[in-house]
Design a protein around this motif. Sequence first.
Motif, PDB file in Angstrom:
ATOM      1  N   GLY A  61       0.764  -1.244   0.000  1.00 27.69           N
ATOM      2  CA  GLY A  61       0.000   0.000   0.000  1.00 27.69           C
ATOM      3  C   GLY A  61       0.792   1.288   0.000  1.00 27.69           C
ATOM      4  O   GLY A  61       0.914   1.970  -1.018  1.00 27.69           O
ATOM      5  N   ALA A  62       1.374   1.678   1.139  1.00 22.82           N
ATOM      6  CA  ALA A  62       2.077   2.950   1.244  1.00 22.82           C
ATOM      7  C   ALA A  62       3.454   2.860   0.596  1.00 22.82           C
ATOM      8  O   ALA A  62       4.064   1.794   0.531  1.00 22.82           O
ATOM      9  N   LEU A  63       3.930   4.023   0.125  1.00 25.06           N
ATOM     10  CA  LEU A  63       5.235   4.056  -0.532  1.00 25.06           C
ATOM     11  C   LEU A  63       6.337   3.577   0.399  1.00 25.06           C
ATOM     12  O   LEU A  63       7.226   2.824  -0.017  1.00 25.06           O
ATOM     13  N   GLU A  64       6.308   4.003   1.653  1.00 24.86           N
ATOM     14  CA  GLU A  64       7.380   3.635   2.582  1.00 24.86           C
ATOM     15  C   GLU A  64       7.456   2.120   2.774  1.00 24.86           C
ATOM     16  O   GLU A  64       8.539   1.535   2.813  1.00 24.86           O
ATOM     17  N   GLU A  65       6.304   1.487   2.867  1.00 27.08           N
ATOM     18  CA  GLU A  65       6.268   0.030   3.037  1.00 27.08           C
ATOM     19  C   GLU A  65       6.748  -0.672   1.772  1.00 27.08           C
ATOM     20  O   GLU A  65       7.516  -1.636   1.833  1.00 27.08           O
ATOM     21  N   ALA A  66       6.284  -0.182   0.623  1.00 24.84           N
ATOM     22  CA  ALA A  66       6.705  -0.782  -0.643  1.00 24.84           C
ATOM     23  C   ALA A  66       8.198  -0.606  -0.860  1.00 24.84           C
ATOM     24  O   ALA A  66       8.880  -1.517  -1.330  1.00 24.84           O
ATOM     25  N   ALA A  67       8.721   0.577  -0.514  1.00 24.24           N
ATOM     26  CA  ALA A  67      10.150   0.842  -0.717  1.00 24.24           C
ATOM     27  C   ALA A  67      11.006  -0.088   0.123  1.00 24.24           C
ATOM     28  O   ALA A  67      12.013  -0.635  -0.351  1.00 24.24           O
ATOM     29  N   ALA A  68      10.620  -0.294   1.389  1.00 20.10           N
ATOM     30  CA  ALA A  68      11.389  -1.204   2.243  1.00 20.10           C
ATOM     31  C   ALA A  68      11.330  -2.632   1.717  1.00 20.10           C
ATOM     32  O   ALA A  68      12.331  -3.366   1.734  1.00 20.10           O
ATOM     33  N   SER A  69      10.148  -3.027   1.225  1.00 20.25           N
ATOM     34  CA  SER A  69       9.985  -4.385   0.708  1.00 20.25           C
ATOM     35  C   SER A  69      10.801  -4.597  -0.559  1.00 20.25           C
ATOM     36  O   SER A  69      11.459  -5.627  -0.725  1.00 20.25           O
ATOM     37  N   VAL A  70      10.753  -3.632  -1.455  1.00 20.75           N
ATOM     38  CA  VAL A  70      11.497  -3.754  -2.710  1.00 20.75           C
ATOM     39  C   VAL A  70      12.998  -3.665  -2.451  1.00 20.75           C
ATOM     40  O   VAL A  70      13.795  -4.359  -3.100  1.00 20.75           O
ATOM     41  N   ALA A  71      13.406  -2.837  -1.500  1.00 19.19           N
ATOM     42  CA  ALA A  71      14.832  -2.755  -1.156  1.00 19.19           C
ATOM     43  C   ALA A  71      15.351  -4.119  -0.708  1.00 19.19           C
ATOM     44  O   ALA A  71      16.474  -4.512  -1.045  1.00 19.19           O
ATOM     45  N   ALA A  72      14.529  -4.847   0.038  1.00 15.42           N
ATOM     46  CA  ALA A  72      14.931  -6.188   0.484  1.00 15.42           C
ATOM     47  C   ALA A  72      15.103  -7.131  -0.704  1.00 15.42           C
ATOM     48  O   ALA A  72      16.006  -7.980  -0.714  1.00 15.42           O
ATOM     49  N   VAL A  73      14.245  -6.974  -1.716  1.00 13.08           N
ATOM     50  CA  VAL A  73      14.370  -7.820  -2.906  1.00 13.08           C
ATOM     51  C   VAL A  73      15.606  -7.431  -3.716  1.00 13.08           C
ATOM     52  O   VAL A  73      16.301  -8.291  -4.260  1.00 13.08           O
ATOM     53  N   VAL A  74      15.893  -6.139  -3.796  1.00 17.18           N
ATOM     54  CA  VAL A  74      17.092  -5.684  -4.508  1.00 17.18           C
ATOM     55  C   VAL A  74      18.346  -6.266  -3.864  1.00 17.18           C
ATOM     56  O   VAL A  74      19.335  -6.572  -4.551  1.00 17.18           O
ATOM     57  N   TRP A  75      18.310  -6.440  -2.551  1.00 21.45           N
ATOM     58  CA  TRP A  75      19.458  -7.000  -1.850  1.00 21.45           C
ATOM     59  C   TRP A  75      19.729  -8.440  -2.270  1.00 21.45           C
ATOM     60  O   TRP A  75      20.865  -8.909  -2.210  1.00 21.45           O
ATOM     61  N   VAL A  76      18.725  -9.153  -2.746  1.00 20.90           N
ATOM     62  CA  VAL A  76      18.884 -10.577  -3.064  1.00 20.90           C
ATOM     63  C   VAL A  76      19.982 -10.806  -4.115  1.00 20.90           C
ATOM     64  O   VAL A  76      20.941 -11.550  -3.849  1.00 20.90           O
ATOM     65  N   PRO A  77      19.903 -10.210  -5.322  1.00 19.01           N
ATOM     66  CA  PRO A  77      20.992 -10.453  -6.285  1.00 19.01           C
ATOM     67  C   PRO A  77      22.310  -9.834  -5.854  1.00 19.01           C
ATOM     68  O   PRO A  77      23.386 -10.373  -6.184  1.00 19.01           O
ATOM     69  N   LEU A  78      22.251  -8.725  -5.114  1.00 20.23           N
ATOM     70  CA  LEU A  78      23.495  -8.118  -4.630  1.00 20.23           C
ATOM     71  C   LEU A  78      24.202  -9.046  -3.643  1.00 20.23           C
ATOM     72  O   LEU A  78      25.431  -9.205  -3.693  1.00 20.23           O
ATOM     73  N   ALA A  79      23.425  -9.664  -2.761  1.00 15.25           N
ATOM     74  CA  ALA A  79      24.015 -10.612  -1.805  1.00 15.25           C
ATOM     75  C   ALA A  79      24.670 -11.776  -2.527  1.00 15.25           C
ATOM     76  O   ALA A  79      25.765 -12.221  -2.164  1.00 15.25           O
ATOM     77  N   ALA A  80      24.002 -12.281  -3.561  1.00 15.93           N
ATOM     78  CA  ALA A  80      24.561 -13.399  -4.322  1.00 15.93           C
ATOM     79  C   ALA A  80      25.869 -12.996  -4.998  1.00 15.93           C
ATOM     80  O   ALA A  80      26.851 -13.751  -4.976  1.00 15.93           O
ATOM     81  N   GLY A  81      25.891 -11.802  -5.589  1.00 16.80           N
ATOM     82  CA  GLY A  81      27.107 -11.343  -6.252  1.00 16.80           C
ATOM     83  C   GLY A  81      28.258 -11.155  -5.279  1.00 16.80           C
ATOM     84  O   GLY A  81      29.402 -11.546  -5.562  1.00 16.80           O
ATOM     85  N   ILE A  82      27.972 -10.571  -4.107  1.00 14.54           N
ATOM     86  CA  ILE A  82      29.020 -10.367  -3.107  1.00 14.54           C
ATOM     87  C   ILE A  82      29.541 -11.710  -2.602  1.00 14.54           C
ATOM     88  O   ILE A  82      30.758 -11.900  -2.419  1.00 14.54           O
ATOM     89  N   ALA A  83      28.649 -12.656  -2.368  1.00 16.73           N
ATOM     90  CA  ALA A  83      29.062 -13.973  -1.870  1.00 16.73           C
ATOM     91  C   ALA A  83      30.007 -14.664  -2.848  1.00 16.73           C
ATOM     92  O   ALA A  83      31.007 -15.269  -2.444  1.00 16.73           O
ATOM     93  N   VAL A  84      29.694 -14.579  -4.133  1.00 16.54           N
ATOM     94  CA  VAL A  84      30.559 -15.203  -5.132  1.00 16.54           C
ATOM     95  C   VAL A  84      31.916 -14.504  -5.182  1.00 16.54           C
ATOM     96  O   VAL A  84      32.961 -15.154  -5.326  1.00 16.54           O
ATOM     97  N   LEU A  85      31.927 -13.186  -5.035  1.00 15.32           N
ATOM     98  CA  LEU A  85      33.201 -12.454  -5.018  1.00 15.32           C
ATOM     99  C   LEU A  85      34.031 -12.824  -3.797  1.00 15.32           C
ATOM    100  O   LEU A  85      35.255 -12.977  -3.895  1.00 15.32           O
ATOM    101  N   VAL A  86      33.383 -12.977  -2.653  1.00 14.29           N
ATOM    102  CA  VAL A  86      34.100 -13.391  -1.442  1.00 14.29           C
ATOM    103  C   VAL A  86      34.708 -14.785  -1.630  1.00 14.29           C
ATOM    104  O   VAL A  86      35.780 -15.090  -1.085  1.00 14.29           O
ATOM    105  N   ASN A  87      34.053 -15.607  -2.417  1.00 14.39           N
ATOM    106  CA  ASN A  87      34.534 -16.972  -2.625  1.00 14.39           C
ATOM    107  C   ASN A  87      35.808 -17.028  -3.464  1.00 14.39           C
ATOM    108  O   ASN A  87      36.554 -18.005  -3.386  1.00 14.39           O
ATOM    109  N   VAL A  88      36.070 -16.004  -4.259  1.00 15.70           N
ATOM    110  CA  VAL A  88      37.248 -16.024  -5.141  1.00 15.70           C
ATOM    111  C   VAL A  88      38.539 -16.226  -4.350  1.00 15.70           C
ATOM    112  O   VAL A  88      39.316 -17.154  -4.649  1.00 15.70           O
ATOM    113  N   PRO A  89      38.835 -15.412  -3.335  1.00 14.78           N
ATOM    114  CA  PRO A  89      40.072 -15.655  -2.577  1.00 14.78           C
ATOM    115  C   PRO A  89      40.029 -16.940  -1.760  1.00 14.78           C
ATOM    116  O   PRO A  89      41.083 -17.558  -1.519  1.00 14.78           O
ATOM    117  N   ILE A  90      38.840 -17.365  -1.330  1.00 15.93           N
ATOM    118  CA  ILE A  90      38.740 -18.615  -0.565  1.00 15.93           C
ATOM    119  C   ILE A  90      39.180 -19.790  -1.432  1.00 15.93           C
ATOM    120  O   ILE A  90      39.970 -20.643  -0.999  1.00 15.93           O
TER     121      ILE A  90
END
Length: 210
Positions: A61-90
């Motif tokens: 409904g409200a923009l603030e709620e939608a923004a927080a929810s969508v921000a969490a979804v945006v974090w999903v591919p970013l988290a995956a990309g960071i995890a793979v980068l961290v794995n390179v030196p490992i």
Amino acid sequence: MAGLDTTGSNPDVSLLYDINGLAEDSPGWLAKSMEFVGEYGLLLALVLLVVWCWWGQRKRGALEEAAASVAAVVWVPLAAGIAVLVNVPIRGFVERRRPFMDHDGLTVLVDGKTDFSFVSDHATLAMALGAALFVANRKFGLAGIAIALLEGFCRVFMGVHYPTDVVGGFALGTAVALLLSPLAMALLTPVATAVGRSGRVGWLVWARPA
């Protein structure tokens, strides 16, 4: 890392042979299907799950709620990309060879895997997506985690990873997705709010009430 023994005293190797042995006993069509599923199919399913989750989150409904929810979804591919980068030196530090390079009798379903084995990029990527999805939406997250677990099984079934490669990937993906989530939300939510207020691209964040 030196190759592990094949005597059966190592549970990692024993479990590898047990799971990979299913591939040898499987009909050709099933092995081919598992090859595609384990290499590409499950990751594609996770991507589609993320898109589906985003589409639902933006309808809040409200923009603030939608923004927080969508921000969490945006974090999903970013988290995956960071995890793979961290794995390179490992991977470079551990230098564990692929199991088929040190053990005879394995059925290898994918050719050309010559890089290091620990930890599994596929398992890391899949579980980072699943764990970060759980932060955004529990229902989608549970589905994502289930897909990630199946991905891990496929990597051992295909003969390209030890079970501990997969477990390490699960741990790495989960750690990155969960530990960095608060910081990610603090940074991404204001950005999503600003995008939501935009006339042209606001629909990416907020499905405005009619």
